[in-house]
Design a protein around this motif. Structure first.
Motif, PDB file in Angstrom:
ATOM      1  N   ASP A  27       0.828  -1.206   0.000  1.00  0.00           N
ATOM      2  CA  ASP A  27       0.000   0.000   0.000  1.00  0.00           C
ATOM      3  C   ASP A  27       0.862   1.256   0.000  1.00  0.00           C
ATOM      4  N   THR A  91      -9.184   0.167   2.891  1.00  0.00           N
ATOM      5  CA  THR A  91      -8.887   0.013   1.467  1.00  0.00           C
ATOM      6  C   THR A  91     -10.152   0.108   0.631  1.00  0.00           C
ATOM      7  N   ARG A 107      -7.840   6.417   4.197  1.00  0.00           N
ATOM      8  CA  ARG A 107      -6.399   6.345   4.432  1.00  0.00           C
ATOM      9  C   ARG A 107      -6.083   6.310   5.935  1.00  0.00           C
ATOM     10  N   GLN A 110      -6.868   2.814   7.042  1.00  0.00           N
ATOM     11  CA  GLN A 110      -5.785   1.954   6.570  1.00  0.00           C
ATOM     12  C   GLN A 110      -4.545   2.088   7.449  1.00  0.00           C
ATOM     13  N   PHE A 169      -5.578   0.458  -5.334  1.00  0.00           N
ATOM     14  CA  PHE A 169      -5.908   0.152  -3.946  1.00  0.00           C
ATOM     15  C   PHE A 169      -6.770  -1.107  -3.840  1.00  0.00           C
ATOM     16  N   SER A 172      -5.486  -4.722  -3.253  1.00  0.00           N
ATOM     17  CA  SER A 172      -5.102  -5.234  -1.931  1.00  0.00           C
ATOM     18  C   SER A 172      -6.214  -6.049  -1.279  1.00  0.00           C
TER      19      SER A 172
END
Length: 454
Positions: A27, A91, A107, A110, A169, A172
């Motif tokens: 990431d 994510t 974010r 995350q 993104f 993931s």
């Protein structure tokens, strides 16, 4: 209670922890290639888009001690699974974000989730592996970050060429699902027999200090620096950050288990390591913004710009084992001195490069220099200075000061790029300042580090 160390832990345990660390590391590796696409998609300035990186780092830093404390108390397996799930939720929010504000929320989630993945994995290795095998296992996890930075730019280039930034993104999510399922089946449950007290006041104060510093630096204006400092949105947060420094010192002196152990930080070699960590963090922040710079300065396509980072990573990859061997032969002082001068030379070349070819040569030199600061040298100095009961705290210091450098570097570079007469001029000004700072860091390291003490 804590589980007994296994004499023969299953091989799949290390494989699962490897995948989990790769999940978090990838990431970070794809954020740089994604920034030009995010800037275009949401109509952002360089200053604003840099918060994609800053929000993650700030949440990650705040979450580190929280997750470590929870893992000691409620169990490492539970916290690890929660962290992976939080990371996946964040994510998904980022990948589906209808606005930049929502993306930043993702974010933060995350970053908070990722904050416990590597530390908890390291603790699980400490529980599951005998002492003579832990170093190799932890070393494999550490190597994941290098692998991620080799894979990330290539994956970013391919996806940006055929799909939108959202897929950078979203990619993931399947990996997060695999990691969660395998972890639920494989990870043993364990916790610390005597959990350390949680320094809540320290982490709140440190996070507030860094947030204020980043907000203040983000408001700087390269075209009218003095006038910008007179604006309350700049001097207010900066004054608050400065005021919180003595507060943090006082809080840490009183804490039963401080984040920043005063007795350790007072040692000159440790101070050198902390300064080096800040410098390395600032240089790492340039990694994230180099793709945007290549697009603006040399007209490189966004999907192609991500591939340019591979040369920088190659410099780090080639230099890291050489730096490690030299540390044992000549000590930290000459290695750090040469490394910081290489960083200065590489950043200077990037700042002044009239062509893409010279820019790329500069990034290779930059990578070679960073390889002699980041990782091996920091660990070498801190392990030499820390007692057996201070090693975890010492490595935590490295992470904290790296994060400080990343936050300061990203905020300052983005501000300069946005406010200068031209975006390219702002970036070059920032790179030039970092080059001068690397020379100063070299002199500081020579003064703080004794010839063979470490």
């Amino acid at each position: 209670m804590s589980e007994t160390v296994h004499s023969d832990p299953p091989r799949r345990l290390l494989g699962v922890l490897f995948l989990g660390t790769l999940l978090a590391a990838l990431d970070i590796a794809v954020v740089g290639p994604a920034l030009p696409a995010l800037r275009e998609a949401f109509g952002l300035t360089e200053r604003a888009v840099a918060w994609t990186f800053t929000a993650f780092v700030l949440a990650n830093l705040a979450g580190l001690p929280v997750m470590a404390a929870l893992a000691d108390r409620v169990g490492r397996r539970r916290v690890y699974l929660t962290d992976v799930a939080l990371f996946a939720v964040g994510t998904l929010v980022v990948a589906l974000a209808p606005s930049f504000g929502v993306l930043l929320v993702g974010r933060v989630i995350q970053g908070f989730g990722a904050s416990g993945i590597f530390p908890v994995a390291t603790a699980v290795i400490g529980d599951a592996y005998p002492p003579e095998r832990r170093g190799r296992a932890v070393g494999m996890l550490g190597a994941v970050f290098g692998i991620a930075f080799l894979i990330g730019p290539a994956v970013g280039g391919v996806l940006l060429a055929v799909a939108s930034w959202r897929w950078l993104f979203a990619l993931s999510l399947p990996l997060a699902l695999v990691v969660w399922v395998l972890s639920a089946r494989t990870l043993p449950e364990s916790r610390a027999p005597e959990p350390r007290p949680f320094d809540a006041a320290g982490i709140v104060t440190l996070t507030a200090l860094l947030a204020a510093l980043v907000v203040g630096l983000s408001g700087l204006d390269a075209s009218s620096f003095t006038e910008a400092l007179a604006e309350s949105v700049v001097w207010g947060p900066l004054v608050l950050a400065a005021a919180l420094v003595p507060v943090l010192v006082r809080v840490e002196r009183r804490a039963e288990a401080p984040l920043l152990r005063p007795g350790l930080v007072s040692r000159r070699p440790v101070q050198a390591a902390c300064a080096l960590a800040v410098g390395a963090g600032i240089v790492e922040a340039t990694f994230v913004l180099l793709s945007s710079y290549a697009v603006s300065a040399f007209g490189v396509e966004g999907s192609t710009a991500s591939y340019l980072l591979l040369l920088l990573v190659a410099g780090v990859t080639v230099g890291a084992p050489v730096a490690g061997r030299l540390l044992d032969r000549v000590g930290a002082r000459p290695v750090v001195t040469v490394a910081t001068l290489l960083v200065a030379a590489g950043m200077g070349a990037v700042s002044l490069a009239p062509s893409l070819a010279i820019h790329l040569v500069g990034t290779v030199v930059l990578g070679l220099g960073l390889s002699g600061i980041l990782g091996s040298s920091l660990a070498y100095i801190l392990l030499a200075e820390a007692g057996a009961d201070e090693r975890a705290v010492a490595q935590g210091l490295s992470t904290i000061f790296l994060s400080i450098g990343q936050l300061v570097g990203a905020a300052t570079l983005a501000s300069l790029a946005t406010s200068a007469a031209t975006t390219v001029g702002g970036y070059r000004m920032g790179f030039g300042v970092i080059a001068v700072g690397a020379v100063a860091l070299s002199a500081l390291a020579r003064w703080l580090l004794t010839p063979r003490a470490v």
